[in-house]
Write an enzyme that holds these catalytic residues in place. Structure first.
Site, short mmCIF file in Angstrom:
data_model
loop_
_atom_site.label_atom_id
_atom_site.label_comp_id
_atom_site.label_asym_id
_atom_site.label_seq_id
_atom_site.Cartn_x
_atom_site.Cartn_y
_atom_site.Cartn_z
N ASP A 173 -34.82 -20.79 -50.05
CA ASP A 173 -36.13 -20.17 -49.87
C ASP A 173 -37.03 -21.13 -49.10
O ASP A 173 -37.11 -22.33 -49.44
CB ASP A 173 -36.74 -19.85 -51.24
CG ASP A 173 -38.07 -19.12 -51.12
OD1 ASP A 173 -38.03 -17.88 -51.00
OD2 ASP A 173 -39.12 -19.77 -51.15
N ASN A 181 -47.29 -18.06 -42.59
CA ASN A 181 -47.56 -16.83 -41.84
C ASN A 181 -49.06 -16.58 -41.72
O ASN A 181 -49.55 -16.19 -40.65
CB ASN A 181 -46.89 -15.64 -42.54
CG ASN A 181 -45.61 -15.20 -41.85
OD1 ASN A 181 -45.34 -15.57 -40.72
ND2 ASN A 181 -44.82 -14.40 -42.54
N HIS A 186 -47.57 -13.97 -37.58
CA HIS A 186 -46.19 -13.51 -37.77
C HIS A 186 -45.25 -13.92 -36.63
O HIS A 186 -44.07 -14.20 -36.90
CB HIS A 186 -46.17 -11.99 -37.98
CG HIS A 186 -46.72 -11.58 -39.30
ND1 HIS A 186 -46.04 -11.78 -40.48
CD2 HIS A 186 -47.90 -11.00 -39.64
CE1 HIS A 186 -46.76 -11.33 -41.49
NE2 HIS A 186 -47.90 -10.86 -41.01
N ASP A 190 -41.80 -15.68 -37.43
CA ASP A 190 -40.48 -15.22 -36.98
C ASP A 190 -39.70 -16.36 -36.33
O ASP A 190 -38.49 -16.50 -36.55
CB ASP A 190 -40.63 -14.07 -36.00
CG ASP A 190 -41.10 -12.78 -36.67
OD1 ASP A 190 -41.11 -12.73 -37.91
OD2 ASP A 190 -41.46 -11.83 -35.94
N GLU A 217 -38.14 -14.53 -46.53
CA GLU A 217 -37.87 -15.93 -46.20
C GLU A 217 -36.71 -16.50 -47.02
O GLU A 217 -36.54 -17.71 -47.11
CB GLU A 217 -39.13 -16.77 -46.43
CG GLU A 217 -39.56 -16.93 -47.87
CD GLU A 217 -40.48 -15.82 -48.37
OE1 GLU A 217 -41.21 -16.07 -49.34
OE2 GLU A 217 -40.46 -14.72 -47.79
#
Length: 312
Positions: A173, A181, A186, A190, A217
């Site tokens: 994780d 974010n 975003h 990404d 994630e």
């Protein structure tokens, strides 16, 4: 067997027929052969050809039975089979197609026709393989998706149960990813996901290993044949690979750069064990890692009698 060219398996009990077909195809393909149905099945298992040219009439098990058995095997079922036969009649063709063949070539072999038929079906298989790969690939990161992860874990637990071998699962994780974010947007998130996925693939490098995006994630690595000690080596390498990315994360509560928390679960596979047990135990260890302050590795070895744990 080299795999930079498509591999064609020729099955015929007459060596002269094998020589004719091989001469027609060897300039464009890797060619291997078998002279009986039993040998054909063994060669197909070891080579995984891209197409099989299969004689109908052979001593022992005939071509129809060979084709039926190929289509029952998970790894072989999608390999196109072209029957080669002197039985130039409609009934034989219908029977061949009913057991899974994709085409017929009649004897005596015409090299030009053979090359054209083989080329068409090899290209169709290549396109089908591409579509199948797209279906199990995460579009953002390019690694396996959750569907492929679940299929692989089910397959590996069943396969390894017959020998009692080890299987390890690592859950990963990205720490404080929501705040990343929120801070950078975003598109940057990404890019971070894609970079972490690439770091995982560098650490999970054996042909039998799998790295997959589980969702959001979270990532999962499946390590067939690896005990806890070996899995912990991979987990530590994942941390090293991610740290080496040096992705700035100024709002992280853990580190000025992006880090990951990991949970590792290992067990010897037994027939009564399910894939969900590895996931549940790895998830529990990931929870403990995050509760301990993140950027940690927690691990466990469990047995068939132990149930999974909830993380909430």
């Amino acid at each position: 067997m080299m795999k930079n060219r498509s591999v064609i398996l020729i099955v015929d009990d007459e060596i002269s027929n094998i020589e004719i077909m091989s001469a027609a195809l060897e300039d464009d393909y890797e060619v291997c052969f078998a002279t009986s149905g039993e040998e054909a099945l063994a060669v197909a298992q070891s080579v995984l050809p891209d197409l099989v040219l299969l004689d109908v009439l052979m001593p022992g098990i005939d071509g129809y039975e060979v084709c039926r058995r190929l289509k029952k095997e998970r790894l072989l079922a999608d390999i196109p089979v072209i029957f080669t036969t002197g039985l130039n009649d409609q009934e034989a063709e219908v029977r061949g197609l009913s057991v899974g063949a994709i085409d017929y070539v009649t004897k005596p072999i015409q090299p030009v026709i053979l090359r054209a038929r083989v080329a068409n079906h090899v290209e169709l298989k290549r396109l089908r393989d591409q579509l199948a790969q797209m279906a199990v690939t995460d579009a953002l990161t390019g690694i396996s998706n959750r569907r492929h992860l679940e299929q692989t874990l089910e397959r590996e637990t069943a396969k390894l149960a017959s020998t009692g071998e080890w299987l390890s699962v690592i859950m990963v994780d990205i720490d404080c990813f929501k705040s990343f974010n929120d801070t950078f947007g975003h598109p940057a998130g990404d890019r971070c996901l894609a970079m972490v996925a690439a770091a995982l693939t560098r650490a999970v490098h054996l042909a039998s290993d799998l790295a997959a995006r589980y969702g959001g994630e979270e990532f999962v690595c499946v390590l067939p044949g690896r005990d806890l000690e070996a899995a912990l080596e991979v987990a530590r390498d994942i941390q090293v690979q991610v740290n080496s990315l040096n992705i700035p994360h100024p709002v992280s509560t853990v580190s000025p750069n992006v880090t990951v928390s990991l949970g590792v679960a290992s067990a010897c596979c037994l027939p009564d064990m399910t894939a969900s047990q590895w996931m549940a135990h790895a998830d529990r260890q990931l929870y403990l890692s995050k509760r301990a302050g993140r950027n940690e590795i927690f691990s466990t070895v469990f047995t068939a009698q132990e149930d999974g744990f909830a993380t909430d």
